[in-house]
Design a protein around this motif. Structure first.
Motif, PDB file in Angstrom:
ATOM      1  N   ALA A   1       0.849  -1.182   0.000  1.00 25.81           N
ATOM      2  CA  ALA A   1       0.000   0.000   0.000  1.00 25.81           C
ATOM      3  C   ALA A   1       0.886   1.234   0.000  1.00 25.81           C
ATOM      4  N   LEU A   2       0.687   2.118  -0.981  1.00 24.64           N
ATOM      5  CA  LEU A   2       1.489   3.333  -1.075  1.00 24.64           C
ATOM      6  C   LEU A   2       0.852   4.507  -0.334  1.00 24.64           C
ATOM      7  N   ARG A   3      -0.467   4.488  -0.250  1.00 24.55           N
ATOM      8  CA  ARG A   3      -1.149   5.609   0.402  1.00 24.55           C
ATOM      9  C   ARG A   3      -2.509   5.141   0.890  1.00 24.55           C
ATOM     10  N   ILE A   4      -2.901   5.646   2.059  1.00 26.51           N
ATOM     11  CA  ILE A   4      -4.247   5.422   2.608  1.00 26.51           C
ATOM     12  C   ILE A   4      -4.804   6.793   2.965  1.00 26.51           C
ATOM     13  N   TRP A   5      -6.031   7.068   2.545  1.00 22.89           N
ATOM     14  CA  TRP A   5      -6.616   8.368   2.857  1.00 22.89           C
ATOM     15  C   TRP A   5      -8.115   8.248   3.083  1.00 22.89           C
ATOM     16  N   THR A   6      -8.697   9.332   3.544  1.00 22.09           N
ATOM     17  CA  THR A   6     -10.120   9.341   3.874  1.00 22.09           C
ATOM     18  C   THR A   6     -10.816  10.511   3.195  1.00 22.09           C
ATOM     19  N   GLY A   7     -12.116  10.445   3.161  1.00 21.40           N
ATOM     20  CA  GLY A   7     -12.942  11.544   2.684  1.00 21.40           C
ATOM     21  C   GLY A   7     -14.328  11.420   3.275  1.00 21.40           C
ATOM     22  N   PHE A   8     -15.139  12.444   3.055  1.00 26.93           N
ATOM     23  CA  PHE A   8     -16.485  12.461   3.619  1.00 26.93           C
ATOM     24  C   PHE A   8     -17.510  12.632   2.504  1.00 26.93           C
ATOM     25  N   ARG A   9     -18.487  11.728   2.499  1.00 23.76           N
ATOM     26  CA  ARG A   9     -19.539  11.764   1.487  1.00 23.76           C
ATOM     27  C   ARG A   9     -20.798  12.388   2.089  1.00 23.76           C
ATOM     28  N   PRO A  10     -21.424  13.327   1.393  1.00 24.39           N
ATOM     29  CA  PRO A  10     -22.635  13.959   1.911  1.00 24.39           C
ATOM     30  C   PRO A  10     -23.869  13.104   1.621  1.00 24.39           C
ATOM     31  N   VAL A  11     -24.633  12.773   2.653  1.00 28.71           N
ATOM     32  CA  VAL A  11     -25.769  11.855   2.529  1.00 28.71           C
ATOM     33  C   VAL A  11     -27.054  12.536   2.973  1.00 28.71           C
ATOM     34  N   SER A  12     -28.035  12.578   2.106  1.00 34.48           N
ATOM     35  CA  SER A  12     -29.363  13.095   2.463  1.00 34.48           C
ATOM     36  C   SER A  12     -30.160  11.991   3.160  1.00 34.48           C
ATOM     37  N   PRO A  13     -31.286  12.326   3.789  1.00 39.42           N
ATOM     38  CA  PRO A  13     -32.046  11.297   4.510  1.00 39.42           C
ATOM     39  C   PRO A  13     -32.508  10.132   3.637  1.00 39.42           C
ATOM     40  N   ASP A  14     -32.835  10.387   2.379  1.00 43.56           N
ATOM     41  CA  ASP A  14     -33.303   9.302   1.512  1.00 43.56           C
ATOM     42  C   ASP A  14     -32.236   8.835   0.523  1.00 43.56           C
ATOM     43  N   GLY A  15     -31.023   9.361   0.651  1.00 43.18           N
ATOM     44  CA  GLY A  15     -29.935   8.936  -0.206  1.00 43.18           C
ATOM     45  C   GLY A  15     -29.898   9.569  -1.579  1.00 43.18           C
ATOM     46  N   ARG A  16     -30.910  10.375  -1.917  1.00 43.95           N
ATOM     47  CA  ARG A  16     -30.923  11.050  -3.208  1.00 43.95           C
ATOM     48  C   ARG A  16     -30.349  12.458  -3.068  1.00 43.95           C
ATOM     49  N   PRO A  17     -29.713  12.962  -4.107  1.00 46.81           N
ATOM     50  CA  PRO A  17     -29.161  14.316  -4.013  1.00 46.81           C
ATOM     51  C   PRO A  17     -30.257  15.375  -4.017  1.00 46.81           C
ATOM     52  N   TYR A  18     -29.897  16.551  -3.547  1.00 45.67           N
ATOM     53  CA  TYR A  18     -30.750  17.736  -3.659  1.00 45.67           C
ATOM     54  C   TYR A  18     -30.375  18.450  -4.945  1.00 45.67           C
ATOM     55  N   LEU A  19     -31.303  18.519  -5.880  1.00 51.12           N
ATOM     56  CA  LEU A  19     -31.047  19.156  -7.168  1.00 51.12           C
ATOM     57  C   LEU A  19     -32.223  20.055  -7.522  1.00 51.12           C
ATOM     58  N   GLY A  20     -32.070  21.349  -7.292  1.00 53.30           N
ATOM     59  CA  GLY A  20     -33.152  22.262  -7.637  1.00 53.30           C
ATOM     60  C   GLY A  20     -33.162  23.496  -6.762  1.00 53.30           C
ATOM     61  N   ARG A  21     -34.257  24.215  -6.845  1.00 51.88           N
ATOM     62  CA  ARG A  21     -34.384  25.453  -6.082  1.00 51.88           C
ATOM     63  C   ARG A  21     -34.671  25.144  -4.622  1.00 51.88           C
ATOM     64  N   VAL A  22     -34.033  25.899  -3.740  1.00 52.93           N
ATOM     65  CA  VAL A  22     -34.258  25.742  -2.308  1.00 52.93           C
ATOM     66  C   VAL A  22     -35.645  26.273  -1.975  1.00 52.93           C
ATOM     67  N   PRO A  23     -36.472  25.506  -1.274  1.00 59.38           N
ATOM     68  CA  PRO A  23     -37.832  25.961  -0.961  1.00 59.38           C
ATOM     69  C   PRO A  23     -37.837  27.317  -0.256  1.00 59.38           C
ATOM     70  N   HIS A  24     -38.812  28.124  -0.621  1.00 57.40           N
ATOM     71  CA  HIS A  24     -39.035  29.454  -0.034  1.00 57.40           C
ATOM     72  C   HIS A  24     -37.937  30.445  -0.384  1.00 57.40           C
ATOM     73  N   GLU A  25     -37.091  30.107  -1.351  1.00 62.79           N
ATOM     74  CA  GLU A  25     -36.036  31.014  -1.783  1.00 62.79           C
ATOM     75  C   GLU A  25     -36.139  31.199  -3.294  1.00 62.79           C
ATOM     76  N   HIS A  26     -36.120  32.455  -3.748  1.00 63.73           N
ATOM     77  CA  HIS A  26     -36.302  32.712  -5.169  1.00 63.73           C
ATOM     78  C   HIS A  26     -35.019  32.497  -5.967  1.00 63.73           C
ATOM     79  N   GLN A  27     -33.877  32.902  -5.406  1.00 66.15           N
ATOM     80  CA  GLN A  27     -32.627  32.871  -6.160  1.00 66.15           C
ATOM     81  C   GLN A  27     -31.575  31.983  -5.507  1.00 66.15           C
TER      82      GLN A  27
END
Length: 371
Positions: free
Chosen positions: A300-326
């Motif tokens: 093994a030449l290198r071992i590293w870590t990272g963090f994955r962002p997880v929503s409650p249902d596992g699907r990404p958030y793609l779109g307009r934020v509710p109650h926000e116009h821009q």
């Protein structure tokens, strides 16, 4: 870029230059928008740098399959990019027993309905394709068109292409989201619609959208060309990837174009530090050795870590934020962000421009989790 009372004005402010944000900036600039990119660290230096870089169609959730399939089509435009290290090695899903083998026809049917070519592999063929696999495996399923890439280089390319079209890069941090724009940590104010693509940092900027950080480890070995020919995954991988256990491991190994072997996969909730956990690494490697004993011989030449962002249902958030116009969002991709980055960018930017989307965007609407 325009000015209004000293405030710099853009058609779109992309916050975050991981591969998802980079793809958003690239597509928006290609559509003629005046784009600002805000990223305090290296381009592609967060979750993107800690990703395995697999381009795979995952079929355990119909929405995930639709998005990954759409995005895989877009990835073809980058298949000849030298720095991407694009390798169409194909994916080989390995069945360790007859029960897992029996699940393959249904999996193939789901993928076929989405237009993904697959082939069933019996035990003899499995060992012809991958002789180094452990004895006693039952067979598997091959997806010949799938590939692996080097994600940080792709993110850099997408950002560079956007900048060549006139996008402006700000190497700063967003201190505050304001009405109609953002304020940076040096008090610079950028005005225009903002698209938040910050991965795990979403929780600080948009706390109304629930998100958890899931830690993962990766190991890269020395060069051993020819040991592995396909990306290899166990058929139980999806159960690990989408389960809610505090920690899990699964067999996932990739041959890199350099001749090195990239080893995953681990997932861990509850750890907020980037330090390598040797017990977790040992557990992950033990799982890999079970399927591919020859890995024990490599260094093994290198071992590293990272963090994955997880929503409650596992699907990404793609779109307009509710109650926000821009205010828009493209985040929460967990371990499929590389595959789905290009499709995610198209879905969000097309919505922002008021266009019809190529696939149904409603499964990824952030409104699904906001009262």
């Amino acid at each position: 870029m325009g000015y209004r009372r000293g405030v710099k004005t853009y058609d779109l402010i992309v916050v975050g230059a991981g591969i998802v944000g980079a793809a958003c900036a690239d597509y928006a600039s290609a559509e003629g928008l005046r784009v600002a990119i805000v990223e305090p660290g290296p381009v592609g230096g967060g979750a993107t740098a800690a990703a395995m870089g697999h381009l795979v169609a995952m079929d355990d959730d119909p929405a995930e399959l639709a998005l990954s399939r759409y995005s895989l089509e877009l990835w073809e435009s980058l298949s000849n990019l030298p720095q991407a290290e694009f390798s169409r090695c194909g994916t080989l899903w390995v069945a360790s027993n007859e029960r897992e083998l029996a699940s393959i026809p249904a999996k193939r049917a789901r993928l076929a309905a989405a237009g993904v070519e697959t082939e069933a592999i019996d035990s003899d063929t499995l060992y012809r394709l991958e002789p180094a696999l452990a004895p006693g495996l039952a067979g598997g399923m091959r997806v010949p068109g799938e590939a692996v890439v080097y994600p940080p280089a792709v993110a850099r390319h997408l950002v560079d292409r956007a900048v060549e079209r006139g996008a402006r890069m700000y190497s700063r941090r967003v201190a505050h989201i304001e009405y109609g724009g953002v304020r940076l940590d040096d008090d610079t104010r950028l005005q225009g619609p903002a698209l938040i693509a910050t991965g795990c940092a979403l929780a600080q900027l948009l706390p109304t959208l629930p998100l958890r950080a899931r830690k993962g480890h990766l190991v890269i070995t020395d060069r051993h060309p020819g040991l592995v020919h396909h990306q290899l995954l166990e058929l139980g991988y999806a159960d690990s990837a989408h389960g809610d256990a505090d920690s899990s491991v699964a067999f996932n190994v990739q041959p890199r174009p350099t001749g090195q072997i990239l080893i995953g996969s681990s997932r861990e909730f509850g750890s907020s530090t980037p330090e390598v956990s040797l017990p977790m690494v040992r557990r992950m490697l033990a799982r890999s050795f079970r399927f591919l004993p020859a890995l024990r011989q490599l260094d093994a030449l290198r071992i590293w870590t990272g963090f994955r962002p997880v929503s409650p249902d596992g699907r990404p958030y793609l779109g307009r934020v509710p109650h926000e116009h821009q205010l828009w969002v493209a985040a929460g991709h967990e371990g499929l962000g590389i595959t789905t980055s290009l499709g995610s960018a198209r879905l969000v930017v097309d919505q922002l421009l008021g266009r019809a989307t190529a696939i149904d965007a409603s499964p990824y609407d952030p409104a699904r989790v906001v009262a």
